[in-house]
Design an enzyme around this catalytic site. Structure first.
Site, PDB file in Angstrom:
ATOM      1  N   SER A 176      47.701  35.312 -16.651  1.00 15.58           N
ATOM      2  CA  SER A 176      48.297  36.171 -15.623  1.00 15.58           C
ATOM      3  C   SER A 176      48.546  37.563 -16.200  1.00 15.58           C
ATOM      4  O   SER A 176      48.852  38.489 -15.446  1.00 15.58           O
ATOM      5  CB  SER A 176      49.608  35.559 -15.107  1.00 15.58           C
ATOM      6  OG  SER A 176      50.463  35.226 -16.184  1.00 15.58           O
ATOM      7  N   ASP A 196      46.833  30.484 -22.808  1.00 16.12           N
ATOM      8  CA  ASP A 196      45.772  30.146 -21.849  1.00 16.12           C
ATOM      9  C   ASP A 196      44.397  30.379 -22.445  1.00 16.12           C
ATOM     10  O   ASP A 196      44.137  31.441 -23.044  1.00 16.12           O
ATOM     11  CB  ASP A 196      45.889  31.050 -20.613  1.00 16.12           C
ATOM     12  CG  ASP A 196      46.581  30.364 -19.455  1.00 16.12           C
ATOM     13  OD1 ASP A 196      46.586  29.117 -19.391  1.00 16.12           O
ATOM     14  OD2 ASP A 196      47.135  31.097 -18.602  1.00 16.12           O
ATOM     15  N   GLU A 242      50.257  23.805  -9.597  1.00 15.92           N
ATOM     16  CA  GLU A 242      50.492  25.104  -8.958  1.00 15.92           C
ATOM     17  C   GLU A 242      50.229  25.021  -7.456  1.00 15.92           C
ATOM     18  O   GLU A 242      49.138  24.615  -7.018  1.00 15.92           O
ATOM     19  CB  GLU A 242      49.601  26.187  -9.602  1.00 15.92           C
ATOM     20  CG  GLU A 242      49.819  27.564  -8.965  1.00 15.92           C
ATOM     21  CD  GLU A 242      49.338  28.742  -9.786  1.00 15.92           C
ATOM     22  OE1 GLU A 242      48.882  28.555 -10.929  1.00 15.92           O
ATOM     23  OE2 GLU A 242      49.425  29.874  -9.256  1.00 15.92           O
TER      24      GLU A 242
END
Ligand code: KIV
Length: 256
Positions: free
Chosen positions: A47, A85, A180
């Site tokens: 993100s 990530d 999510e």
């Protein structure tokens, strides 16, 4: 300082029902702040493509950028488990690609990696190489081109394919799974069904813990996601502080 958080710590928190707190961070200062505030897991999320680099999706984020931000964040993190990530394209081609990308993130300071989707062979290969893997299902931002603008997943079905997917990911060796934007009843069923912790974002309260993007919690983002747990209006506060500084400089009230 409380004991260093490890993968077994999270497993016992899940077993005992104590909620796991996860937040993203992308640099030394916020890694240190999140760690000192008591986060159990700090995620160097891709993100960062959105909130640090200003990209519309996470797809342009490169492995080199993830390594750079993981190294910076790890310098500030003493207690939390640091997860990085694997970005889009760094694990999707083969198990050996996944292992070499993950090794680079671990050497930059991560203690585990996260990947999106049902990459079961890759999860097995990473686990075999001694690299703990966090799974990620539901809305997976790296598949934005496939999902299109509709974000919430598992809405129209009974969620059985998501449950099945999580069982496979846990069975392949994932130590936790991010859920999510899925319905809270499905998240509850997954949490009951899989043996490992579930970390929700926009998936309701029946998960083993929650993850939020730092910029959402601090109110730094202009856009307000429905699922964001915005705790302060950082954007307004920081603008006012910088404005105050500017007016002191302009009026000759600066202390330098
Ligand atoms: O990149 C990220 O910040 C994430 C979380 C939202 C789970 O994947």
């Amino acid at each position: 300082m409380a004991d260093k958080v490890s993968v077994p710590t999270l497993a016992s928190m899940h077993k005992s029902g104590s909620k796991i707190v996860c937040i993203t961070a992308y640099d030394f200062t916020f890694g240190e702040i999140a760690d000192q505030a008591g986060a159990d897991v700090i995620l160097v999320g891709d993100s960062l493509g959105n909130v640090v680099m200003g990209f519309p999706t996470t797809i342009p984020v490169t492995l080199e950028q993830m390594i750079h931000h993981t190294r910076a964040t790890s310098a500030g993190v003493k207690r939390a488990l640091l997860v990085a990530d694997l970005p889009f394209g760094s694990y999707n081609a083969s198990c050996s690609q996944a292992v070499s990308s993950a090794v680079a993130l671990m050497q930059a300071g991560a203690s585990a990696v996260k990947l999106e989707g049902e990459y079961l062979d890759e999860i097995r290969a990473l686990t075999k190489a001694g690299i703990p893997v966090m799974g990620h299902v539901g809305y997976t931002p790296q598949s934005a081109n496939r999902f299109g603008p509709t974000k919430r997943q598992g809405k129209s079905s009974d969620g059985s394919s998501l449950i099945d997917s999580c069982l496979k990911i846990a069975d392949a060796g994932a130590f936790a799974i991010v859920l999510e934007l899925i319905p809270e009843s499905v998240a509850g069923q997954i949490t009951e069904a899989v043996g490992c912790p579930t970390i929700g974002i926009g998936a309701g309260p029946h998960c083993s813990g929650q993850v939020q993007v730092l910029h959402d919690v601090l109110g730094l983002s202009e856009f307000r996601f429905k699922h964001a747990m915005r705790e302060i209006e950082g954007r307004t506060l920081f603008k006012a502080a910088i404005g105050e500084y500017a007016s002191k400089v302009r009026s000759g009230r600066d202390k330098t």
